[in-house]
Design an enzyme around this catalytic site. Structure first.
Site, short mmCIF file in Angstrom:
data_model
loop_
_atom_site.label_atom_id
_atom_site.label_comp_id
_atom_site.label_asym_id
_atom_site.label_seq_id
_atom_site.Cartn_x
_atom_site.Cartn_y
_atom_site.Cartn_z
N SER A 23 0.86 -1.18 0.00
CA SER A 23 0.00 0.00 0.00
C SER A 23 0.89 1.23 0.00
O SER A 23 1.79 1.34 -0.84
CB SER A 23 -0.94 -0.05 1.22
OG SER A 23 -1.86 1.00 1.19
N HIS A 38 -2.48 -0.86 -3.41
CA HIS A 38 -3.63 0.03 -3.20
C HIS A 38 -3.42 1.30 -4.01
O HIS A 38 -2.45 2.02 -3.81
CB HIS A 38 -3.77 0.39 -1.72
CG HIS A 38 -4.20 -0.75 -0.87
ND1 HIS A 38 -4.06 -0.74 0.49
CD2 HIS A 38 -4.77 -1.94 -1.18
CE1 HIS A 38 -4.53 -1.87 0.99
NE2 HIS A 38 -4.96 -2.62 -0.01
N ASP A 67 -4.99 -4.55 5.62
CA ASP A 67 -5.32 -5.43 4.50
C ASP A 67 -4.16 -6.40 4.26
O ASP A 67 -3.00 -6.02 4.33
CB ASP A 67 -5.57 -4.59 3.24
CG ASP A 67 -6.20 -5.40 2.12
OD1 ASP A 67 -6.78 -6.47 2.40
OD2 ASP A 67 -6.12 -4.95 0.96
#
Length: 193
Positions: free
Chosen positions: A11, A38, A131
Site C-alpha cells: 500500500s 492500493h 489489508d
C-alpha cells in the site's frame, strides 16, 4: 519445495518498495508474481510503467481470464478485486471494498491460497492499514510461505505489523533480503526440475 506463485500486497510506500525488489530479479526469473497495490480508482497505471522500465522481467496489468504464466509480474487493475481461479487464470470482481480497499490484498491472497496451497509465497510490504493480514494467515493455514517486510524498514509499518500479529510468519526481512529470498527460491525451483 517447488513454488508456483508469489503474491505481494503493498500500500502506501509501495512504489519505492517495488523499485527495490523487482529490478534485482534476473531475466530468467520463473515464479510468476501477482501484486495488489492500493491505488486510486482513477489511476492510469503509470506506477507500474515506471517499474517496467527498471526491470528485467515483464510487468503488465492483469486481464480477465488471463492465464498466469511463469516469468511474469502481474498487477491488479484499479477499482477491481483480483481473484485467482482454480484453472490459474484471473477474474475480477467489483464487490464491496475489503479493508477499505478495492483491489484488496486479502481477496487475492485468499483465492490464491485455495489454488496454489503449499506452493504459494505470500508477501506483505509497507502500508497504512491491515489489508493482507487475514489473507497471509490463510496462506499459512494452507501450507504456504509467509514473508513480511521488517516493520523497522517499512515506509509505513502498520501493514507489516498487522500481518505479524495475525499469523506466524516464516521470514521478516528488509526489501533487499526479500529480493534475495525470491532469487534463492526460484533457483531451488530450477534445481528441482
Amino acid at each position: 519445495m517447488n513454488y508456483e506463485a508469489i503474491v505481494i500486497g503493498v500500500s502506501a510506500g509501495g512504489i519505492n518498495a517495488m523499485k527495490t525488489i523487482l529490478p534485482t530479479l534476473p531475466t530468467q526469473f520463473g515464479i510468476p508474481i501477482v501484486i495488489v497495490q492500493h491505488i486510486g480508482a482513477r489511476s492510469d497505471g503509470e506506477w507500474f510503467r515506471i517499474l517496467e522500465k527498471l526491470c528485467n522481467i515483464k510487468i503488465k496489468e492483469a486481464e480477465e481470464k488471463e492465464e498466469i504464466k511463469s516469468g511474469m509480474v502481474y498487477v491488479a487493475p484499479p477499482n477491481y478485486h483480483l481473484l485467482i481461479e482454480k484453472d490459474k487464470t484471473f477474474s475480477f470482481s467489483i464487490g464491496e471494498r475489503v479493508n477499505f480497499s478495492r483491489p484488496s490484498i486479502d481477496v487475492l491472497f485468499e483465492t490464491a491460497s485455495e489454488v496454489y496451497e503449499d506452493k504459494l509465497i505470500g508477501v506483505i510490504l509497507t502500508g497504512a492499514n491491515s489489508d493482507g493480514a487475514q489473507g497471509l494467515k490463510k496462506i499459512k493455514e494452507n501450507g504456504g510461505l509467509a514473508v513480511v517486510q521488517d516493520p523497522l524498514t517499512a515506509e509505513i509499518a502498520l501493514m507489516p505489523r498487522s500481518a505479524i500479529e495475525a499469523t506466524s510468519v516464516d521470514y521478516v526481512l528488509s526489501l533487499e533480503k526479500i529480493a534475495e529470498l525470491f532469487i534463492r527460491l526460484d533457483q531451488n525451483n530450477l534445481e528441482q526440475r
